[in-house]
Every structure is written in C-alpha cells, then in structure tokens.
Write a protein that holds these residues in place. Sequence first.
Motif, PDB file in Angstrom:
ATOM      1  N   GLU A  43      48.456  94.729  -2.373  1.00  0.00           N
ATOM      2  CA  GLU A  43      48.936  93.753  -2.280  1.00  0.00           C
ATOM      3  C   GLU A  43      50.098  93.863  -1.580  1.00  0.00           C
ATOM      4  OE1 GLU A  43      49.772  93.111  -7.511  1.00  0.00           O
ATOM      5  OE2 GLU A  43      51.885  94.122  -6.700  1.00  0.00           O
ATOM      6  N   PHE A  44      51.100  92.569  -1.635  1.00  0.00           N
ATOM      7  CA  PHE A  44      52.021  92.336  -0.736  1.00  0.00           C
ATOM      8  C   PHE A  44      52.702  91.477  -1.377  1.00  0.00           C
ATOM      9  CE2 PHE A  44      48.464  91.973   2.520  1.00  0.00           C
ATOM     10  CZ  PHE A  44      48.362  93.168   3.386  1.00  0.00           C
ATOM     11  N   GLU A  45      54.367  91.575  -1.194  1.00  0.00           N
ATOM     12  CA  GLU A  45      55.635  91.381  -1.538  1.00  0.00           C
ATOM     13  C   GLU A  45      56.563  91.192  -0.693  1.00  0.00           C
ATOM     14  OE1 GLU A  45      56.255  92.325  -5.829  1.00  0.00           O
ATOM     15  OE2 GLU A  45      57.848  91.367  -5.758  1.00  0.00           O
ATOM     16  N   GLY A  46      56.935  89.787  -0.700  1.00  0.00           N
ATOM     17  CA  GLY A  46      58.530  89.480  -0.472  1.00  0.00           C
ATOM     18  C   GLY A  46      58.904  88.038  -0.409  1.00  0.00           C
ATOM     19  N   VAL A  47      60.018  87.546   0.122  1.00  0.00           N
ATOM     20  CA  VAL A  47      60.662  86.555   0.334  1.00  0.00           C
ATOM     21  C   VAL A  47      59.958  86.106   1.947  1.00  0.00           C
ATOM     22  CG1 VAL A  47      62.777  85.480   0.390  1.00  0.00           C
ATOM     23  CG2 VAL A  47      62.837  87.568  -0.836  1.00  0.00           C
ATOM     24  N   VAL A  48      60.691  84.649   1.520  1.00  0.00           N
ATOM     25  CA  VAL A  48      59.877  83.754   2.485  1.00  0.00           C
ATOM     26  C   VAL A  48      60.602  82.649   2.246  1.00  0.00           C
ATOM     27  CG1 VAL A  48      58.199  82.249   3.239  1.00  0.00           C
ATOM     28  CG2 VAL A  48      57.006  84.137   2.341  1.00  0.00           C
ATOM     29  N   LYS A  49      61.442  82.394   3.537  1.00  0.00           N
ATOM     30  CA  LYS A  49      62.489  81.374   3.683  1.00  0.00           C
ATOM     31  C   LYS A  49      62.781  80.701   4.909  1.00  0.00           C
ATOM     32  CE  LYS A  49      65.822  85.154   4.483  1.00  0.00           C
ATOM     33  NZ  LYS A  49      66.639  85.408   3.798  1.00  0.00           N
ATOM     34  N   GLY A  50      63.252  79.560   4.905  1.00  0.00           N
ATOM     35  CA  GLY A  50      64.683  78.847   6.404  1.00  0.00           C
ATOM     36  C   GLY A  50      62.679  78.857   7.427  1.00  0.00           C
ATOM     37  N   PRO A  51      62.127  78.655   8.203  1.00  0.00           N
ATOM     38  CA  PRO A  51      60.943  78.261   9.281  1.00  0.00           C
ATOM     39  C   PRO A  51      60.283  78.323   9.067  1.00  0.00           C
ATOM     40  CG  PRO A  51      62.912  78.855  11.115  1.00  0.00           C
ATOM     41  CD  PRO A  51      63.267  79.754   9.241  1.00  0.00           C
ATOM     42  N   ASP A  52      59.308  79.478   8.160  1.00  0.00           N
ATOM     43  CA  ASP A  52      57.908  80.423   7.435  1.00  0.00           C
ATOM     44  C   ASP A  52      58.124  79.268   6.353  1.00  0.00           C
ATOM     45  OD1 ASP A  52      57.988  82.288   9.963  1.00  0.00           O
ATOM     46  OD2 ASP A  52      59.383  84.385   8.184  1.00  0.00           O
ATOM     47  N   LEU A  53      59.188  79.257   5.403  1.00  0.00           N
ATOM     48  CA  LEU A  53      58.893  78.307   4.368  1.00  0.00           C
ATOM     49  C   LEU A  53      58.929  77.098   4.407  1.00  0.00           C
ATOM     50  CD1 LEU A  53      58.905  78.065   1.272  1.00  0.00           C
ATOM     51  CD2 LEU A  53      61.165  77.607   0.849  1.00  0.00           C
ATOM     52  N   LYS A  54      59.049  76.355   5.764  1.00  0.00           N
ATOM     53  CA  LYS A  54      59.115  74.470   5.854  1.00  0.00           C
ATOM     54  C   LYS A  54      57.579  75.130   6.455  1.00  0.00           C
ATOM     55  CE  LYS A  54      61.138  71.490   9.379  1.00  0.00           C
ATOM     56  NZ  LYS A  54      59.654  70.987   9.933  1.00  0.00           N
ATOM     57  N   ASN A  55      57.160  76.174   7.656  1.00  0.00           N
ATOM     58  CA  ASN A  55      55.947  76.045   8.234  1.00  0.00           C
ATOM     59  C   ASN A  55      54.759  76.494   6.787  1.00  0.00           C
ATOM     60  OD1 ASN A  55      56.768  75.170  10.493  1.00  0.00           O
ATOM     61  ND2 ASN A  55      56.550  78.203  10.764  1.00  0.00           N
ATOM     62  N   ALA A  56      55.088  77.227   5.980  1.00  0.00           N
ATOM     63  CA  ALA A  56      54.301  77.692   4.828  1.00  0.00           C
ATOM     64  C   ALA A  56      53.667  75.652   4.040  1.00  0.00           C
ATOM     65  CB  ALA A  56      54.415  78.469   4.048  1.00  0.00           C
ATOM     66  N   ARG A  57      55.056  75.302   3.467  1.00  0.00           N
ATOM     67  CA  ARG A  57      55.455  74.138   2.682  1.00  0.00           C
ATOM     68  C   ARG A  57      54.116  72.855   3.700  1.00  0.00           C
ATOM     69  NH1 ARG A  57      60.488  72.557   2.276  1.00  0.00           N
ATOM     70  NH2 ARG A  57      60.416  74.426   0.546  1.00  0.00           N
ATOM     71  N   GLU A  58      54.388  72.590   4.594  1.00  0.00           N
ATOM     72  CA  GLU A  58      53.286  71.932   5.719  1.00  0.00           C
ATOM     73  C   GLU A  58      51.713  72.155   5.782  1.00  0.00           C
ATOM     74  OE1 GLU A  58      57.466  70.147   7.881  1.00  0.00           O
ATOM     75  OE2 GLU A  58      56.408  71.152   8.835  1.00  0.00           O
ATOM     76  N   ASP A  59      51.867  73.425   5.977  1.00  0.00           N
ATOM     77  CA  ASP A  59      50.606  73.549   6.792  1.00  0.00           C
ATOM     78  C   ASP A  59      49.884  73.475   5.280  1.00  0.00           C
ATOM     79  OD1 ASP A  59      51.872  75.115   9.064  1.00  0.00           O
ATOM     80  OD2 ASP A  59      51.450  77.157   8.364  1.00  0.00           O
TER      81      ASP A  59
END
Length: 331
Positions: A38-54
Amino acid sequence: MFIVRRPHVRLSAIATAVLALEAAGCGCPDAKSEATEEFEGVVKGPDLKNAREDGETDAERCEAACRVVAGEELDDVETCEAVGPADDPERPWAEGVAEITVTCTATYTAYQFCTGRRPQGHKEADIAVQSRADWFAVHAHLERAAVTAFRELAEWLTGRGAPAGLVGRCRDAAADEVRHADALEALALRDGAEVPSPRADPPTGDVFAVACHNAVEGCVSEAFAAVVAAHQAAHARSLELRALFTRIAADELRHGQLAWDLHAWLWDRLTPAQQTAVAELQARALFDLPGNSRRAAAATPRELGWPGPDHAARMAELFARRLRDAAGLAA
Ligand SMILES: [Fe+2]
Ligand SMILES: [Fe+2]
C-alpha cells in the motif's frame, strides 16, 4: 534510450562519494519477485498536472498519481483513492486544485537486494528477519550462496576462454565468500539460529543469461552491498561486528568492481539488441534499489550498523545516480 557504449565504471570512486555524503550528513528471472504494497502520499505541482492530463477517467488519473507516490515501476494498481483539499475533498481532479492525497494498493516486480551475489537459479530462503539471529542466518545463507555463484562464474569463464585475471578474481572472490559465510554462520549459531543451505536450479550457460545476472546481482546488488558493509563497519554497535564488516566491506568492493569489469567483458560478446536489454534490466534494478534498500533497512536490527530506512534510500539514490552517470544509463 539506453547505452550503446561499452560501460566503464570505477566503483571505488562511487562508493567513496556515497559514503562521504553519508559521513557529512538483481530481468534476471531469479532476482525478481512479485510484491504487493500500500502506498500513500501527496501529489502536487507538475506531477499532479501530468496525472490529470495522462488519464481520460478519474480511475486512470488516480493510477498515474499512484505511480508517482510509489516511486516504483508498478505492474498493476489494484485500488486507488484520491482526496482533494480540505475545502473540496470530493473533487481532487478539478482544475485549480494544487495538491491531492493518494492512497493505493499496487503490485510490482521487486528486484531483490541482498548483501552478496546470488547464483543463477537461487531459491530464496523462507526466513522473516525478526531478530539479530535471523539476520545473521539469512546473510550467512546468502554469503554461502555467493560462494557457488563465483565458483560457477569461474568455471563458465574458463570454458569461454576469458582472461586468466578475471577467472582468478572469481576464484579469489569465492574464497572471500567462504570466509564471510563462515563468520556470519558462527554468529548465527551463537545466537541460536539455524542457517538454511542454499538451493538453486542449474545455471543457464548462454552469454546473455550470464550478462543479465551479472548486471543485476553483481553490478547493482553486490556493489551496493559494499557501501552498506562500509556503513556497518563504522556504525555497528560492537567492536567485533565493526571489525568483521570492515573486512567484508573491502572484499565486497573488490567483488563489485569485478562485476563491472566482467560486465565490460561480457558487453563485447552481446548483440546490440542484447546490450540494450541488459542495460534496461540494470537501469530497472537501479531504479528499484532505493525502495528495496529502504525495506531491507527497516528489517535490519539497528545494532548491526545499517543506515535507517530513509538514510538507506538516500544512499541508494545517490549510488544509483552515480552509477547511471558512469555507465551511461538513462534514468
Ligand atoms: Fe560476501
Ligand atoms: Fe561478495
């Protein structure tokens, strides 16, 4: 893209750099195993933008964010939940959201890290490390397995007409591993543990299989084991253990350099496609090294001088970065 040039690595310089930083502050089928975590963490900045667009769906976006949080090359994301900011937790993927929290369960293929070189076809011993005695038993077992690994390698190299220097260094390494295994087995027995005998399937003799195995077990696992042993030599709680790990660290550094010299020799005997495949495998093992080191550190009693989990991961990251640069591997 992966290297197309012959790798040349001076391991002592890399190990020294990793240890200096610390002081300042194994694919090969037998080296892999499936793991679920199990993994848990915060995603923000370019990583969040990439995830949103991917992703086209929220599930795909969550999966992309899970891969960021995991920091591992995941095989399959089984469950995933993304939560937005406190004022709008239900809409993590809305435009303008600056950071989200992701919790996910995923499977991945772990390239296991051990303090030694497993032979081809090695079967992992079923021992959970819960005490110092267990740790000695597991590592005595692995050191004994490394004796077989170097003897097989010496024999294989002899049959291939390899330079006598490489063959002799493998034989010397086998003798070193006998001493390591004897010393750790004595400690395990003294603490009341039994040491399981190594078991392995017969090795595969083609040059590509040997190169795959060496690229992970020798160039990554054993080479980083030298760095960890040096840390143990400085930080183990007892003088007896510091003396033992001082000797082991010096030996393992030679073994790691041998692995890289062997890698260069094998490289010239591979086709371009095989070279690329070996480089990819090695890059993958280096990518996984920080996570594997963190887990190994978490399972090691502190008195044995291992770095703590975060520290082990940082050392492994630096080590991997330096090795990638030296060997011309892509991140
Ligand atoms: Fe060893
Ligand atoms: Fe070794």
